[in-house]
Structures are given as C-alpha cells and as structure tokens.
Design a protein around this motif. Structure first.
Motif, PDB file in Angstrom:
ATOM      1  N   ASP A   9      -3.099  -0.946  -4.256  1.00 18.18           N
ATOM      2  CA  ASP A   9      -3.884  -0.156  -3.315  1.00 18.18           C
ATOM      3  C   ASP A   9      -3.138   1.118  -2.928  1.00 18.18           C
ATOM      4  O   ASP A   9      -2.064   1.060  -2.322  1.00 18.18           O
TER       5      ASP A   9
ATOM      6  N   CYS B 241      -5.362  -1.974  14.437  1.00 20.38           N
ATOM      7  CA  CYS B 241      -5.377  -3.163  13.584  1.00 20.38           C
ATOM      8  C   CYS B 241      -4.247  -4.131  13.903  1.00 20.38           C
ATOM      9  O   CYS B 241      -4.102  -5.165  13.234  1.00 20.38           O
TER      10      CYS B 241
ATOM     11  N   GLY C 144       0.821  -1.197   0.000  1.00 10.69           N
ATOM     12  CA  GLY C 144       0.000   0.000   0.000  1.00 10.69           C
ATOM     13  C   GLY C 144       0.855   1.247   0.000  1.00 10.69           C
ATOM     14  O   GLY C 144       1.935   1.265   0.580  1.00 10.69           O
TER      15      GLY C 144
ATOM     16  N   GLN D 272      -8.079   4.745   5.968  1.00 11.47           N
ATOM     17  CA  GLN D 272      -8.894   3.636   5.481  1.00 11.47           C
ATOM     18  C   GLN D 272      -8.036   2.563   4.830  1.00 11.47           C
ATOM     19  O   GLN D 272      -8.306   1.362   4.969  1.00 11.47           O
ATOM     20  N   LEU D 273      -6.987   2.979   4.117  1.00 14.15           N
ATOM     21  CA  LEU D 273      -6.057   2.030   3.504  1.00 14.15           C
ATOM     22  C   LEU D 273      -5.439   1.131   4.561  1.00 14.15           C
ATOM     23  O   LEU D 273      -5.348  -0.098   4.383  1.00 14.15           O
TER      24      LEU D 273
ATOM     25  N   ARG E 150      -6.650   0.324   7.426  1.00 14.12           N
ATOM     26  CA  ARG E 150      -7.651  -0.591   7.980  1.00 14.12           C
ATOM     27  C   ARG E 150      -8.026  -1.700   6.996  1.00 14.12           C
ATOM     28  O   ARG E 150      -8.350  -2.823   7.405  1.00 14.12           O
ATOM     29  N   ASP E 151      -7.966  -1.401   5.696  1.00 12.68           N
ATOM     30  CA  ASP E 151      -8.451  -2.350   4.690  1.00 12.68           C
ATOM     31  C   ASP E 151      -7.410  -3.360   4.225  1.00 12.68           C
ATOM     32  O   ASP E 151      -7.765  -4.477   3.826  1.00 12.68           O
ATOM     33  N   ILE E 152      -6.133  -2.971   4.238  1.00 10.55           N
ATOM     34  CA  ILE E 152      -5.095  -3.800   3.627  1.00 10.55           C
ATOM     35  C   ILE E 152      -4.309  -4.546   4.699  1.00 10.55           C
ATOM     36  O   ILE E 152      -3.806  -3.939   5.646  1.00 10.55           O
ATOM     37  N   ASP E 153      -4.193  -5.844   4.536  1.00 12.36           N
ATOM     38  CA  ASP E 153      -3.414  -6.658   5.472  1.00 12.36           C
ATOM     39  C   ASP E 153      -1.924  -6.331   5.314  1.00 12.36           C
ATOM     40  O   ASP E 153      -1.389  -6.389   4.204  1.00 12.36           O
TER      41      ASP E 153
ATOM     42  N   GLU F 175      -8.060   8.957   3.410  1.00 12.95           N
ATOM     43  CA  GLU F 175      -7.931   7.740   2.599  1.00 12.95           C
ATOM     44  C   GLU F 175      -6.805   6.853   3.125  1.00 12.95           C
ATOM     45  O   GLU F 175      -6.915   5.620   3.084  1.00 12.95           O
TER      46      GLU F 175
END
Length: 361
Positions: free
Chosen positions: A53, A92, A32, A63-64, A66-69, A60
């Motif tokens: 990503d 996270c 990311g 959110q990145l 939180r969304d990307i492992d 943003e």
C-alpha cells in the motif's frame, strides 16, 4: 512488532526512518509508504520492505492512513499539506510520530483537541529532547523549556550584513543536512520560531516560559529547567535517527541507533543569547502563537512563499521575515477555526505575500 506507515518516505526523515526499521526487522513492519512525487524511489522502497500500500501526494497519504491498520504513523511530509494526514492519524487512534511540525502549528487547537494524551510523539530533535527531559519531573515542577539553536550559517552577523546573503550561502547549514525550505528556515531562524509554537502546543507551556539559546555545537538538543533550579539536558552527536527511533517506539529506546558522545576527547560546548535584532523571527512567531486562530497558518504560508521568492532571486534574505510580518499584520482571522478556514487563510496569505514581494522589487 509495531506496524508503521511512513509518510514522506523518500525525504530525509523518511529515508532515515527506514534505515532504523531496516536494522531492526523484528521490531517494526512497514505497512504503508507515501511520497510527494518520487514514484520510482518509493517503488524501490516498497519492493525492499514488501509494502503493498503506497500513496502519492498528501490527499492519497491521508486516505492511506485511514485505510491501513497501523500502530504508528510517521509524518515526515514537508509543509502544511501534512495537516490532513496528521488529523487522520489522530482520528484513527494511531500513535503519531510527528516530524511535520507545520501540521501541528497550522492546525493548532484542531489538532490538540482530538489528540489523546501521549498520542503525539515529537520527532524534531529539540522536542524529542524536551520529551525525554520531562520524564525527570512532574508538569507542575517545570519552570521553563529551553530550545537550543545552532544559529545557522549566519550566527554573529548583523542584520545589515544579511541583506546580500545568497541562496547558496543560506543552504550551507553548519550542522544538519536538510531540504531547501527547512534549511532556509534554519538560516532565518523561522524554523526556531515554528519550534517555539510547536513546543507550546505539545507540552502546554506558556510562551513566556519558552526560551531559545544559541548552541553552535548542536550537542545539547534542548533543556528543561525545573523549579528547584535543576536543568535536565539531552545531549548526543547530531543524528536524526535517534529522535526518529524514539518516535517509532516511544518510550522504549532502541540499541545501536546512534553513536554516543566521546568523553575521552576534550571538547567545549558554548551557549549564547539569541540576537533578536538580526533574527526577529522568534519574536514574531511568539506573538503569532499567542494570537492563535489562523495566525500561525498565515505565518507559515507567507514564509513558504517568501522562501520560494528568495531562491528565485525576487526577494532579499532579510525580506523573508519582513514579508511574513507584513502579511501577519494585515490578517483578519475568522470567527471560528475550522479546517476550511485554515485553508482559506493560507490561500489569502500566499496571495498577500506575493503582493508584498512584488512591491519590494
């Protein structure tokens, strides 16, 4: 292989982090990237590292995260807008390689309350040096931390002589190549004041046991003094890739990141006491740190407004710290520290700083 998100990828810290990753492709994978406004530069990075990503702006970026492992989030964002991504990384369960000192300083106990032991790895050269030196003993054996400061471009100048400093002079740092805000903060020593607060929060050491010493050569990046009289110092040529590499893979070291010192060449290292009359920012930062609550957020926000005003020709160089102090003195903290309270305090501090700056014209 560690999966890494790089926030602020087009800035100084971010680009150097990608240099480290580029030279060790079997050790890291970039999953990311985020930038503030540099879409084209980030797009080129995403293409090179095959990253799907990406994010623009702090919202943003949060959110990145939180969304990307990912295993590691390198927060290289500049300013307090990095708080959201910092909190997201910690919530996270990511390792947070922290170059965005403002998010820790502004967030204070909001950040430290959710951070697990060892979850935050400092990327600032001074705090990385302390983290390395602390491995030489137990916490109970530490007497004090000693942060080194280059002294900036105005080392040895009297406070009176600093009133006429120009923005170009303030940006002529003798050691480091940084952005406008950080370079100006280094010239006023506000940056060192922020680092004192950061050291307290990172290492849980009392402010009375954190000192600053001027070391113009910038070879010794900081020191830890132990109760038996020993002082452990971390020394290396100035190169941010070294603390960045440690942040990415702590506590492992990566070969070939930076060059070692040349012990075959004669050299001298000097250390001087900080002139707190000419540079009162460290003293002010310690008092703000002790007060806690929203005071550090107000300190930081007022400084950002004052730095902008200085570069726009609306405020004298010495007026930067004077503005911060007046805003801090006028601040009334909330009963409870929340993220919303921090945002409100920052907004108040920016308006208050503008009033102080306007009155100084």
């Amino acid at each position: 292989m560690r999966r890494v998100i790089v926030l602020g990828s087009t800035g100084s810290i971010g680009t150097q982090a990608l240099e480290v990753i580029r030279s060790h492709p079997r050790r890291f994978e970039v999953v990311g990237l985020s930038a503030f406004t540099s879409r084209e530069a980030m797009a080129a990075q995403a293409a090179e590292f095959q990253v799907d990503d990406t994010a623009i702006g702090a919202v943003e970026a949060e959110q990145l995260v939180r969304d990307i492992d990912a295993d590691v989030v390198l927060n290289g964002i500049t300013g307090s807008v990095g708080l959201g991504p910092t909190l997201a990384a910690l919530e996270c369960g990511r390792i947070l390689a922290l170059a965005n000192k403002e998010s820790l300083i502004v967030g204070g106990e909001l950040v430290t309350a959710i951070a697990q032991p060892g979850q935050i790895v400092p990327v600032d050269s001074e705090h990385s040096a302390i983290a390395q030196a602390l491995r030489s003993g137990e916490k109970a054996e530490v007497r004090r931390l000693v942060l080194t400061a280059s002294g900036g471009p105005f080392r040895g100048r009297s406070r009176e002589s600093l009133a006429a400093v120009t923005p170009a002079e303030a940006l002529a740092h003798p050691t480091w190549d940084m952005g406008r805000v950080v370079t100006t903060n280094s010239a006023t020593l506000v940056n060192k004041g922020l680092e004192v607060i950061e050291a307290h929060l990172l290492f849980d050491v009392d402010y009375e046991d954190i000192d600053v010493v001027v070391h113009p050569q910038s070879i010794v990046h900081s020191m830890v003094e132990f109760i038996d009289g020993s002082t452990i110092a971390q020394a290396s040529p100035p190169d941010m890739r070294l603390p960045i590499s440690l942040g990415l893979d702590w506590p492992q070291r990566i070969g070939g990141v930076g060059r070692p010192l040349d012990w075959t060449t004669a050299s001298s290292w000097t250390f001087e006491p900080l002139d707190q009359v000419a540079f009162p920012a460290v003293r002010l930062a310690k008092s703000v740190g002790r007060a806690g609550s929203t005071y550090p957020a107000v300190f930081n926000a007022a400084n950002e407004e004052a730095v902008d005003a200085f570069h726009e020709g609306r405020l004298a160089f010495t007026g930067i710290v004077e503005t911060i102090e007046r805003v801090v003195d006028a601040h009334e903290p909330p009963e409870q520290l929340t993220r919303e309270a921090l945002t409100a305090a920052e907004e108040w501090a920016r308006r208050a700083a503008e009033r102080v700056i306007a009155a100084s014209d």
